[in-house]
Design a protein around this motif. Structure first.
Motif, PDB file in Angstrom:
ATOM      1  N   PRO A 186      49.292 111.866  51.074  1.00 34.18           N
ATOM      2  CA  PRO A 186      50.236 112.692  50.293  1.00 34.18           C
ATOM      3  C   PRO A 186      49.733 114.111  50.047  1.00 34.18           C
ATOM      4  O   PRO A 186      49.596 114.565  48.898  1.00 34.18           O
ATOM      5  N   ASN A 187      49.502 114.847  51.116  1.00 36.65           N
ATOM      6  CA  ASN A 187      48.894 116.173  50.977  1.00 36.65           C
ATOM      7  C   ASN A 187      49.768 117.167  50.217  1.00 36.65           C
ATOM      8  O   ASN A 187      49.269 117.974  49.431  1.00 36.65           O
ATOM      9  N   TYR A 188      51.064 117.146  50.482  1.00 39.60           N
ATOM     10  CA  TYR A 188      51.947 118.121  49.836  1.00 39.60           C
ATOM     11  C   TYR A 188      51.967 117.923  48.327  1.00 39.60           C
ATOM     12  O   TYR A 188      51.891 118.893  47.563  1.00 39.60           O
ATOM     13  N   GLN A 189      52.045 116.681  47.895  1.00 40.20           N
ATOM     14  CA  GLN A 189      52.056 116.422  46.460  1.00 40.20           C
ATOM     15  C   GLN A 189      50.743 116.835  45.808  1.00 40.20           C
ATOM     16  O   GLN A 189      50.730 117.432  44.731  1.00 40.20           O
ATOM     17  N   MET A 190      49.628 116.539  46.461  1.00 37.81           N
ATOM     18  CA  MET A 190      48.333 116.872  45.880  1.00 37.81           C
ATOM     19  C   MET A 190      48.086 118.372  45.874  1.00 37.81           C
ATOM     20  O   MET A 190      47.364 118.884  45.020  1.00 37.81           O
ATOM     21  N   LEU A 191      48.706 119.080  46.801  1.00 37.43           N
ATOM     22  CA  LEU A 191      48.550 120.537  46.839  1.00 37.43           C
ATOM     23  C   LEU A 191      49.391 121.207  45.764  1.00 37.43           C
ATOM     24  O   LEU A 191      48.926 122.093  45.053  1.00 37.43           O
ATOM     25  N   ALA A 192      50.663 120.797  45.655  1.00 34.27           N
ATOM     26  CA  ALA A 192      51.607 121.534  44.820  1.00 34.27           C
ATOM     27  C   ALA A 192      51.851 120.924  43.450  1.00 34.27           C
ATOM     28  O   ALA A 192      52.200 121.630  42.508  1.00 34.27           O
ATOM     29  N   GLY A 193      51.688 119.607  43.308  1.00 30.58           N
ATOM     30  CA  GLY A 193      52.039 118.930  42.069  1.00 30.58           C
ATOM     31  C   GLY A 193      50.907 118.875  41.067  1.00 30.58           C
ATOM     32  O   GLY A 193      49.730 118.992  41.411  1.00 30.58           O
ATOM     33  N   LYS A 194      51.263 118.689  39.805  1.00 32.38           N
ATOM     34  CA  LYS A 194      50.270 118.572  38.745  1.00 32.38           C
ATOM     35  C   LYS A 194      49.652 117.185  38.788  1.00 32.38           C
ATOM     36  O   LYS A 194      50.358 116.181  38.728  1.00 32.38           O
ATOM     37  N   PRO A 195      48.333 117.096  38.890  1.00 35.68           N
ATOM     38  CA  PRO A 195      47.694 115.776  38.994  1.00 35.68           C
ATOM     39  C   PRO A 195      47.762 115.010  37.678  1.00 35.68           C
ATOM     40  O   PRO A 195      47.921 115.608  36.605  1.00 35.68           O
ATOM     41  N   PRO A 196      47.633 113.693  37.742  1.00 37.96           N
ATOM     42  CA  PRO A 196      47.553 112.911  36.504  1.00 37.96           C
ATOM     43  C   PRO A 196      46.308 113.311  35.724  1.00 37.96           C
ATOM     44  O   PRO A 196      45.253 113.581  36.311  1.00 37.96           O
ATOM     45  N   GLY A 197      46.427 113.380  34.425  1.00 38.42           N
ATOM     46  CA  GLY A 197      45.259 113.744  33.626  1.00 38.42           C
ATOM     47  C   GLY A 197      44.951 115.228  33.700  1.00 38.42           C
ATOM     48  O   GLY A 197      45.830 116.062  33.914  1.00 38.42           O
ATOM     49  N   GLU A 198      43.668 115.556  33.577  1.00 38.93           N
ATOM     50  CA  GLU A 198      43.250 116.951  33.552  1.00 38.93           C
ATOM     51  C   GLU A 198      43.349 117.580  34.936  1.00 38.93           C
ATOM     52  O   GLU A 198      43.017 116.950  35.937  1.00 38.93           O
ATOM     53  N   ASP A 199      43.823 118.815  34.961  1.00 37.28           N
ATOM     54  CA  ASP A 199      44.038 119.528  36.222  1.00 37.28           C
ATOM     55  C   ASP A 199      42.787 120.327  36.580  1.00 37.28           C
ATOM     56  O   ASP A 199      42.472 121.329  35.948  1.00 37.28           O
ATOM     57  N   HIS A 200      42.069 119.863  37.611  1.00 39.59           N
ATOM     58  CA  HIS A 200      40.845 120.538  38.034  1.00 39.59           C
ATOM     59  C   HIS A 200      41.045 121.346  39.317  1.00 39.59           C
ATOM     60  O   HIS A 200      40.079 121.838  39.899  1.00 39.59           O
ATOM     61  N   ARG A 201      42.282 121.494  39.765  1.00 37.95           N
ATOM     62  CA  ARG A 201      42.533 122.226  41.004  1.00 37.95           C
ATOM     63  C   ARG A 201      42.132 123.692  40.859  1.00 37.95           C
ATOM     64  O   ARG A 201      41.961 124.197  39.736  1.00 37.95           O
ATOM     65  N   PRO A 202      41.989 124.402  41.992  1.00 35.10           N
ATOM     66  CA  PRO A 202      41.720 125.847  41.912  1.00 35.10           C
ATOM     67  C   PRO A 202      42.757 126.539  41.041  1.00 35.10           C
ATOM     68  O   PRO A 202      43.932 126.136  41.001  1.00 35.10           O
ATOM     69  N   GLU A 203      42.343 127.571  40.353  1.00 39.15           N
ATOM     70  CA  GLU A 203      43.217 128.278  39.415  1.00 39.15           C
ATOM     71  C   GLU A 203      44.542 128.688  40.041  1.00 39.15           C
ATOM     72  O   GLU A 203      45.603 128.602  39.408  1.00 39.15           O
ATOM     73  N   SER A 204      44.502 129.097  41.298  1.00 42.32           N
ATOM     74  CA  SER A 204      45.716 129.566  41.968  1.00 42.32           C
ATOM     75  C   SER A 204      46.760 128.477  42.141  1.00 42.32           C
ATOM     76  O   SER A 204      47.937 128.764  42.366  1.00 42.32           O
ATOM     77  N   ARG A 205      46.335 127.220  42.061  1.00 39.46           N
ATOM     78  CA  ARG A 205      47.255 126.104  42.265  1.00 39.46           C
ATOM     79  C   ARG A 205      47.739 125.483  40.953  1.00 39.46           C
ATOM     80  O   ARG A 205      48.506 124.527  40.970  1.00 39.46           O
ATOM     81  N   ARG A 206      47.303 126.000  39.802  1.00 37.08           N
ATOM     82  CA  ARG A 206      47.637 125.365  38.523  1.00 37.08           C
ATOM     83  C   ARG A 206      48.865 125.962  37.853  1.00 37.08           C
ATOM     84  O   ARG A 206      49.199 125.592  36.727  1.00 37.08           O
ATOM     85  N   LYS A 207      49.549 126.876  38.507  1.00 37.74           N
ATOM     86  CA  LYS A 207      50.619 127.635  37.848  1.00 37.74           C
ATOM     87  C   LYS A 207      51.911 126.841  37.690  1.00 37.74           C
ATOM     88  O   LYS A 207      52.766 127.199  36.897  1.00 37.74           O
TER      89      LYS A 207
END
Length: 320
Positions: free
Chosen positions: A162-183
């Protein structure tokens, strides 16, 4: 050679404002392959890795996904040529993965490979990777016949992550993605694509081919906005990704040096690109701190594979 293909490629080059850059050492000013791709596209990374593994030169055109260059009319026309050759119809729904076999052919994405020797337009990264490997003459096949079934099973497994969801969607729990992807939570990203399709549908309302292409893409992204990014859907996506790591952990404990056998195969390139994306999206918890020691060791090995280094780690813009 098809005059229509030459015209569409010329139009796309013109739209991008470049004749492209030759990657690799070529004895000819016109390499056999011409690749339209994006630095940060995981599907493009797989294709670049296979080309790099075989040291095959190609003319490279990089499209900016976030500026909407994959929606350029010439890119859609070129993709439609490849979609027709592929068969199976255009995409209408979004599965969350990048698999063409699961969702249909998308007319507004990358990568697209043009083989000028045969006049073919190839879409679907898995098909492109297999095609390149079959045409390579260096003997270093990534799908040797005696291991092909096992390799293809791993490639298919990765292709449905599920690459698209993991790239664009908010993860369960705390969001540790790169800052550019947390918007955003993914919905806005998908709806921006719907709006882009609406723009081109209005502009090219009298062009049946483009209307067909943009309508299919619009349907896919609207479906994504409606279905893929709910908390339940995101939980399921992350569970699926972690289950994939569990599967790989068990495979790597089989005693082989690599995923399938004792030499690098396409299974290693596919899993390597996938795990680097997961690492980039800050989900190393799937394997870190002793959770999956074989996967953790594999990630370290993958980062030393020359084809992975050239196509992802050292490729400008490949990481978020």
């Amino acid at each position: 050679m098809s005059q229509a293909l030459e015209q569409v490629v010329a139009e796309l080059r013109n739209s991008l404002g470049t004749i492209g850059e030759i990657v690799g050492i070529s004895e000819s000013a016109t390499p056999r392959f011409e690749l339209f791709h994006a630095p940060n596209s995981i599907c493009s990374q797989k294709v670049r890795a296979v080309l790099a593994h075989h040291n095959i030169p190609y003319r490279s055109h990089q499209l900016n996904i976030f500026e909407g260059q994959t929606y350029l009319p010439a890119n859609v026309r070129l993709r439609l040529m490849g979609c027709i050759a592929l068969g199976g119809g255009l995409v209408t729904e979004h599965t969350g993965s990048t698999s063409v076999s699961m969702g249909g052919c998308d007319p507004a994405v990358v990568p697209t490979l043009v083989d000028w020797e045969t006049g073919q337009v190839l879409v679907d990264s898995k098909r492109i990777c297999f095609y390149i490997d079959q045409t390579a003459a260096d003997g270093a096949a990534l799908r040797p016949a005696h291991l092909q079934n096992a390799i293809d099973a791993e490639v298919a497994f990765v292709d449905n992550m599920p690459n698209y969801q993991m790239l664009a969607g908010k993860p369960p729990g705390e969001d540790h993605r790169p800052e550019s992807r947390r918007k955003g939570n993914g919905v806005g990203f998908a709806m921006s694509k719907v709006e882009r399709c609406d723009h081109y549908l209005a502009q090219f309302a009298d062009d049946a081919d483009l209307v067909r292409g943009y309508s299919a893409k619009r349907s896919k992204e609207l479906n994504a906005a409606q279905q893929l990014f709910t908390p339940e859907a995101m939980r399921a996506a992350y569970d699926k990704a972690e289950a994939g790591c569990n599967h790989l952990e068990n495979k790597l404990k089989s005693g082989d040096d690599w995923v399938v056998g004792d030499n690098v195969t396409m299974a290693d390139l596919y899993w390597g690109v996938e795990l680097l994306r997961m690492k980039n999206m800050a989900v190393e918890s799937f394997w870190a701190n002793g959770a999956k020691p074989a996967v953790a060791a594999f990630v370290d090995k993958v980062e030393s594979i020359p084809a992975i280094r050239a196509s992802v780690i050292e490729w400008p813009g490949a990481m978020y």
